[in-house]
Write an enzyme that holds these catalytic residues in place. Structure first.
Site, PDB file in Angstrom:
ATOM      1  N   HIS A  67       0.920  -1.138   0.112  1.00  0.00           N
ATOM      2  CA  HIS A  67       0.306  -0.188  -0.322  1.00  0.00           C
ATOM      3  C   HIS A  67       0.950   1.278   0.020  1.00  0.00           C
ATOM      4  O   HIS A  67       0.094   2.270  -0.085  1.00  0.00           O
ATOM      5  CB  HIS A  67      -1.189   0.458   1.332  1.00  0.00           C
ATOM      6  CG  HIS A  67      -2.079   0.813   1.568  1.00  0.00           C
ATOM      7  ND1 HIS A  67      -2.125   2.121   2.494  1.00  0.00           N
ATOM      8  CD2 HIS A  67      -3.049   0.750   0.513  1.00  0.00           C
ATOM      9  CE1 HIS A  67      -3.247   2.779   1.719  1.00  0.00           C
ATOM     10  NE2 HIS A  67      -3.829   1.854   0.731  1.00  0.00           N
TER      11      HIS A  67
ATOM     12  N   ASP B  60      -0.248  16.999  19.846  1.00  0.00           N
ATOM     13  CA  ASP B  60       0.235  18.211  20.418  1.00  0.00           C
ATOM     14  C   ASP B  60       0.503  19.260  19.599  1.00  0.00           C
ATOM     15  O   ASP B  60       1.326  20.662  19.843  1.00  0.00           O
ATOM     16  CB  ASP B  60       1.303  17.810  21.464  1.00  0.00           C
ATOM     17  CG  ASP B  60       0.788  17.202  22.484  1.00  0.00           C
ATOM     18  OD1 ASP B  60      -0.446  17.476  23.209  1.00  0.00           O
ATOM     19  OD2 ASP B  60       2.107  16.312  23.360  1.00  0.00           O
TER      20      ASP B  60
END
Length: 479
Positions: free
Chosen positions: A134, A379
């Site tokens: 993939h 974050d």
């Protein structure tokens, strides 16, 4: 010694051990960047893709690869064999060029097998054939690379009348490009990669190259000079002059990729996988994790993990496809099993709408818009962009790759993409009705007024019934 290499050397000189990135969120820019890079190539082009369609967009890229090879550039193209049959003759002709080599990864035993032959081979050799490559990468002169979620075909670059995918890639320069080249070589030289010449049915010669050169000239997707020029100006190494250098996002980065031995159905060694590295990245979050995944089937283990993070105070937000937007109802059925548990555990779920209200699709008609991006933002400082969905197939069966970077600027740009896509006019937020305890989809109508819908929005009764039936099947490991 190439101009691009000199540009990269000069640009990275003040960023020791860091790589530079530009985010490709616009489909047209993403296509033009590949075209321009191929046109600027001086020594080599290496491509690795799950899908390389023989549609107008695929023929445009093939045309540029052939033109590069005519200039003496060495071209290597590695394509997964699951759906390569439609492009068989084009790939065979390209391989007949002395400067182009084409290999197929984990192929069927015959070239372009019929549907009955495929079924028969899956019955006999299913555990191997069910594991696919993939990966997606586009590397030029070993100095610049594009890595991300896009395959090569109309659907990924807003061409034709197919469903249009929304996706993310990055253009990369600096040390991470050498890592990407090494990963390509590992796959290229693996025993699962077969030259197309290995098949008895491959008989292309230089006459076929000439035939396809003329055919590509007629059938390739037409270029807009303005689009091409804008990419030269804004997006690529050397595109701007010295007084107006293009902006790069900098940070230490590494290329992570599954070992190609993952396709061996008897080899389940965790050290071959990139998933543990991504788990550690997610687990390092202090405040927030943003997950973009076209196919999101977390399974019981990851569902409990995400809920535990949410309960510890980390904000977990997921953007995936709605039932109306997805191109894989079976995957949506697998995802729907875990949706309520995630929401009850504090995870925010957003589902992309199939079409933005009052906005016609650009660059041709479309049957809808579907998310295809695969990205993790921690974050708003650290980021993964690559080919890996958050599902069991990506974790355990397919080979995957991507770039992990500690680049707050790049992470902020991708987070902005998430925030924009998750707005009510673009996506449904799935919540639980406090009065009835049922799922509801929060959105806005065409005038911007809030709406709460009580069933899978914009999906037909037939499709909702189909998903309800599919949810009863124990097939998470195949999704």
């Amino acid at each position: 010694g190439t101009p691009t290499a000199q540009y990269v050397a000069n640009t990275t000189a003040d960023h020791s051990n860091q790589s530079g990135f530009r985010l490709l969120s616009n489909n047209i820019d993403a296509l033009m960047s590949r075209v321009v890079l191929a046109d600027k190539a001086a020594k080599s082009i290496d491509l690795q893709y799950y899908i390389f369609d023989a549609d107008p967009t695929g023929k445009l890229v093939a045309q540029r690869l052939l033109a590069a090879a005519d200039r003496g550039v060495r071209v290597r193209l590695l394509v997964d064999d699951l759906d390569a049959g439609d492009a068989e003759h084009m790939l065979d002709a390209l391989d007949a060029h002395p400067n182009i080599q084409v290999r197929l990864f984990n192929p069927f035993h015959t070239r372009n097998p019929s549907i009955f032959s495929k079924i028969g081979q899956f019955i006999v050799d299913g555990p191997r054939l069910n594991r696919r490559m993939h990966n997606k990468s586009f590397i030029v002169d070993n100095t610049v690379a594009i890595v991300g979620g896009r395959n090569i075909g109309d659907a990924y670059f807003e061409g034709g009348n197919t469903q249009h995918f929304r996706d993310l890639d990055v253009i990369a320069i600096g040390p991470v490009v050498a890592e990407t080249s090494r990963a390509f070589d590992v796959y290229w030289n693996d025993n699962a990669s077969y030259p197309v010449k290995a098949f008895d049915t491959t008989k292309a010669n230089r006459n076929d190259v000439d035939h396809w050169r003329a055919r590509l000239q007629k059938e390739a997707r037409p270029l807009s000079e303005s689009e091409y020029a804008s990419v030269l100006i804004d997006a690529l190494p050397g595109g701007r002059n010295v007084d107006q250098p293009g902006q790069w996002f900098w940070g230490p980065a590494r290329l992570i990729a599954d070992n190609p031995q993952k396709v061996d159905d008897e080899n389940d060694d965790p050290s071959l996988l990139i998933q543990p590295k991504l788990d550690r990245m997610i687990g390092s979050a202090n405040k927030e994790v943003l997950l973009l995944s076209a196919y999101f089937v977390p399974g019981e283990e990851d569902t409990k993990y995400f809920v535990s993070l949410a309960k510890s105070g980390v904000k977990i937000r997921v953007l995936t496809n709605s039932l109306a937007a997805t191109d894989e109802p079976l995957v949506h059925a697998g995802y729907a099993r875990y949706r309520r548990e995630l929401i009850e555990g504090g995870v925010e779920i957003y589902e992309l709408r199939p079409q933005i209200p009052n906005q016609a699709p650009s660059h041709g008609a479309s049957s809808g818009v579907s998310l295809h991006a695969k990205c993790i933002i921690v974050d708003r400082e650290r980021i993964f962009i690559g080919s890996m969905n958050m599902d069991q197939r990506s974790k355990l069966l397919n080979t995957e790759m991507g770039i992990v970077a500690a680049s707050p600027d790049l992470a902020a740009a991708a987070a902005e993409y998430f925030d924009r896509a998750a707005r009510p006019r673009n996506a449904y937020r799935v919540t639980i009705d406090s009065k009835h305890g049922s799922l509801q989809w929060e959105t806005t109508d065409d005038q911007g007024n809030p709406q709460n819908l009580t069933h899978e929005p914009e999906a037909s009764i037939g499709r909702r019934l189909e998903v309800s039936l599919l949810r009863a099947l124990p097939i998470d490991g195949l999704l």
